[in-house]
Design an enzyme around this catalytic site. Structure first.
Site, short mmCIF file in Angstrom:
data_model
loop_
_atom_site.label_atom_id
_atom_site.label_comp_id
_atom_site.label_asym_id
_atom_site.label_seq_id
_atom_site.Cartn_x
_atom_site.Cartn_y
_atom_site.Cartn_z
N GLU A 8 0.98 -1.17 0.11
CA GLU A 8 -0.11 0.03 0.05
C GLU A 8 0.81 1.28 -0.15
OE1 GLU A 8 -2.97 -0.29 -0.71
OE2 GLU A 8 -3.37 -2.48 -0.29
N HIS B 298 3.68 6.20 -5.28
CA HIS B 298 3.40 6.44 -6.69
C HIS B 298 2.52 7.55 -6.90
CE1 HIS B 298 1.86 4.19 -10.66
NE2 HIS B 298 2.85 5.69 -10.84
N HIS C 51 1.70 2.09 -3.63
CA HIS C 51 0.52 2.92 -4.13
C HIS C 51 0.73 4.42 -3.72
CE1 HIS C 51 -1.73 -0.36 -5.94
NE2 HIS C 51 -1.98 -0.91 -4.79
#
Length: 597
Positions: free
Chosen positions: A388, A394, A391
Site C-alpha cells: 500500500e 506512486h 501505491h
C-alpha cells in the site's frame, strides 16, 4: 481479545489524520457549498467551446470543480470506511456520491461539444500552445470519439450514474455492515467471533480443525445469502452490459480495456500464458501437500504454515523498520518520503468494529495520500503495508510532478509500484536469511504471492470474462451456474492433486473486486511488470532506479503501455509474464531442494 474495539477506542497514533484533508466537518460543509456554486457556473460555457480561450477557461473550471468534488468524496468515504455502520458517515458518503453525479451531469456537455468540432478544428486545438496543458486530454477525447454520444444522451447517462453505483454499494453494506459470521473455536479452544480480518488468521492456523471450521463457517454464511448475492452480481453485469451497448463497444471487456488504451490481447495473452504454466501451479500444490504431511490437500490448507516451529511475529513498528531497509535500492529521496508517510498520519492501522475490510491507498490531489490497513502482527501484514505504501508513493510522486489533470495514473499501472515494493522486501528478507526454516518459510511465502497474485487473480479474471460473455449471449446466471463456473475453474487451476472442496464454489460471493469489473487482471500484469523492474533495479542499480522513478513521476501523462515501455518494460508482449513464471519455477526448485535435504 475476542471482541473488536469500537472506533472511539482506537488510539490517535493508530489513526490516519483526515484533518490534513479537512480540519473539521464545518470546513467540509464550506467546500461542499463552494462546489455547489461552481456547478452552476458550468452552464456559462455550454454551446461556446469553439475557440481556444473559451475551452481553456472551461477546462480550468472543470479542474477546479473536479478537485473540490474529489476532496469531498474521498474524505466522506474514508470517514464512512472508519465505521461503516455509523449512520452519520453513511449519509455523508451518500451526499458526496450525489454531488459527484451532479457534477458529472453539469459537465457532461464538454466532451460531446469538443468532439462536435471538425477534425481540422480539433487538430488546431491540440496544436494550440495556450492549450498545451490539456494536450493529452484533447488527444484522449479524439480517441474516444467513436464512443461519445449526443449531448442529450450524455446528460441522460450522467443521471443514471446514481443507479449504476447501487450494486457495489449494496454489496459493500451487506458484506461489511450486515453480514455476521458465527463464532468459531481458535487454537486455544476459545469461542471467538469470526470476522473478515480474522478469517485469514484462522486459515493460517497450524490446527487443521480450526482452518476447516473457519472455512466452512465463512462459506456457509455466504451460501445462505446466495440468491441475494447472485442478484447483486447480476445487477452489476447488467449495468456493464448496458454501458457497453449504449457507448457502442463490442463487449464489456472491450469497454473496460479501452479507457486505459490496452489491447484486448494483453488480457487474453495473460490467460493463455498462465494456462500454459498451470503444470507449475500443480507442481507447487504437490509440494505443499508433501510439506504439510497430509494425504489429501484441501482448499482450507492453502494458507497453512508449511514450516513447523517457525512463527514470524512482526509488530507494526518492526515492519516499518524492515520495509525502510528493504527499499534502500530505490534511493534516499524515496526513503525520505516513505518515512514521512510512516510518521505523519498517512496510515489507519488496526481493525475496529464496523471498519471496512481489506486494505487500500487513496487520497485527493494536493494533500498526502492515505492508507487503510487492518494490520495483524504477521508477515502477510508487513507485505500489505509495503504494497500500500508503494501505491501511496506512486501517487505522491505523480501528484508532485504532474498537473492535476495528468497526475492520475491508470489502474493498469497502479499495481506495478505496490508489487515492486513487495519484490524488494522479499529479496531483502531472503538475502538476510541463514536459517533453513526461515528461508523455507520465505520461499513459501513468495511462492504463495505467485499463487495468489498471478494464478488466482488470473482465475478471477477468467471468471469475469466467462460470466460477462454468457450474459452478453443472453444466458442466465443463476447462483448455481455462477457456483459451477467458479468451481470448475478452481479444479482446472489447482490441478488433480488438490481436493477442491464443494464450499469453495461460493467464493465468488465474497470478492469485492467483482464489482469493479475487469480490474483484477491488472494484479497479474502488474506483478509481472514489477518482477521485471525489480530484476533491472537489483542488477543495474542507478540507471534502472532513474527509469523507475521516471515511471512513478509520469502519472497519467501518456498511455500506460508507453509509460511502462519508456521505463523498460513491454507489457504488449508475453515476456514479462514468462519472466515471472521463470522466477516462480526457480522458487519451486529451491523449495524442492531444501525439502530433499
Amino acid at each position: 481479545m475476542s471482541q473488536l474495539p469500537k472506533r472511539s477506542e482506537t488510539p490517535a497514533e493508530h489513526r490516519w489524520k483526515l484533518e490534513d484533508l479537512f480540519p473539521s466537518q464545518a470546513a467540509w460543509d464550506k467546500e461542499y457549498a463552494s462546489a455547489k456554486k461552481l456547478i452552476k457556473k458550468a452552464a456559462d460555457y455550454q454551446g461556446k467551446l469553439n475557440n481556444a480561450a473559451q475551452l481553456k477557461a472551461c477546462f480550468e473550471l472543470e479542474d477546479e470543480l473536479s478537485l473540490h468534488v474529489e476532496r469531498l468524496y474521498v474524505f466522506a468515504n474514508m470517514r464512512h470506511h472508519e465505521d461503516t455502520a455509523e449512520p452519520g458517515f453513511q449519509a455523508l458518503s451518500d451526499k458526496s456520491k450525489k454531488l459527484s453525479v451532479e457534477t458529472g451531469e453539469a459537465l457532461s456537455f464538454v466532451t460531446p461539444e469538443v468532439l462536435s468540432l471538425t477534425d481540422d478544428e480539433l487538430d488546431a486545438m491540440i496544436k494550440d500552445d495556450s492549450l498545451s496543458k490539456y494536450r493529452h486530454t484533447l488527444e484522449e477525447m479524439r480517441r474516444q470519439k467513436a464512443h461519445v454520444l449526443s449531448k442529450n444522451e450524455e446528460a441522460l447517462l450522467a443521471q443514471v450514474g446514481n443507479i449504476s453505483t447501487a450494486p457495489n454499494t449494496i454489496f459493500g453494506m451487506l458484506n461489511n455492515a450486515d453480514l455476521k459470521f458465527p463464532k468459531v473455536k481458535n487454537e486455544a479452544g476459545e469461542e471467538v467471533e469470526l470476522t473478515h480480518g480474522r478469517y485469514i488468521q484462522f486459515l493460517e492456523s497450524k490446527n487443521r480443525d480450526v482452518r476447516k471450521d473457519a472455512f466452512t463457517a465463512v462459506y456457509d454464511t455466504y451460501g445462505k445469502l446466495k440468491n441475494t448475492l447472485a442478484s447483486t452480481l447480476n445487477a452489476n453485469i447488467t449495468k456493464n452490459t448496458f454501458y457497453a451497448k449504449a457507448r457502442k463497444y463490442d463487449s464489456t471487456l472491450g469497454m473496460s480495456l479501452y479507457g486505459d488504451n490496452i489491447p484486448k490481447e494483453v488480457y487474453t495473452n495473460l490467460i493463455d500464458t498462465i494456462h500454459k504454466h498451470l503444470p507449475l501451479m500443480h507442481r507447487y500444490m504437490e509440494l505443499r501437500r508433501k510439506l504439510l504431511g497430509v494425504d489429501e490437500l484441501h482448499m482450507y490448507d492453502l494458507f497453512a504454515p508449511l514450516v513447523e516451529e517457525f512463527d514470524m511475529e512482526i509488530s507494526f513498528e518492526e515492519s516499518k523498520k524492515i520495509i525502510h531497509e528493504s527499499l534502500k535500492p530505490l534511493g534516499e529521496d524515496y526513503l525520505n518520503v516513505l518515512q514521512d508517510g510512516f510518521n505523519n498520519g498517512w496510515i489507519d492501522v488496526y481493525e475496529n468494529e464496523g471498519k471496512r475490510s481489506g486494505a487500500y491507498s487513496w487520497g485527493a490531489f494536493g494533500t498526502h495520500p492515505y492508507v487503510l490497513l487492518n494490520h495483524q502482527n504477521n508477515l502477510n501484514s508487513m507485505f500489505t503495508l509495503t504494497h500500500e505504501m508503494g501505491h501511496a508513493l506512486h501517487s505522491y510522486y505523480s501528484d508532485t510532478t504532474q498537473n492535476y489533470r495528468d497526475a492520475q495514473y491508470t489502474i493498469f499501472l497502479a499495481e506495478v509500484a505496490s508489487t515492486l515494493n513487495e519484490a524488494l522486501l522479499m529479496d531483502h528478507l531472503l538475502g538476510k536469511s541463514t536459517d533453513v526454516k526461515e528461508k523455507m518459510y520465505l520461499l513459501t511465502y513468495y511462492a504463495d504471492q505467485f499463487r495468489t497474485t498471478v494464478f488466482r487473480q488470473t482465475m478471477f479474471a477468467e471468471f469475469e470474462k466467462i460470466i460477462h460473455e454468457r450474459a452478453e449471449a443472453g444466458e442466465s446466471l443463476t447462483p448455481q451456474e455462477l457456483s459451477k463456473i467458479y468451481y470448475d475453474l478452481n479444479v482446472q487451476y489447482y490441478g488433480p492433486g488438490m481436493v477442491v472442496d464443494k464450499d469453495i464454489e461460493m467464493e465468488w460471493a465474497r470478492i469485492p473486486h467483482f464489482y469493479n469489473s475487469f480490474y483484477v487482471y491488472k494484479y497479474a500484469t502488474g506483478f509481472s511488470a514489477a518482477t521485471s523492474f525489480s530484476k533491472q533495479i537489483l542488477e543495474e542499480g542507478a540507471p534502472a532506479v532513474d527509469r523507475y522513478l521516471g515511471f512513478l513521476k509520469s502519472g497519467g501523462s501518456d498511455f500506460s503501455i508507453n509509460i511502462l515501455k519508456k521505463a523498460g518494460v513491454d507489457m504488449s508482449s508475453p515476456e514479462p509474464i514468462e519472466q515471472a513464471m521463470s522466477v516462480f519455477e526457480e522458487l519451486i526448485g529451491q523449495m524442492e531442494q531444501l525439502t530433499n535435504k
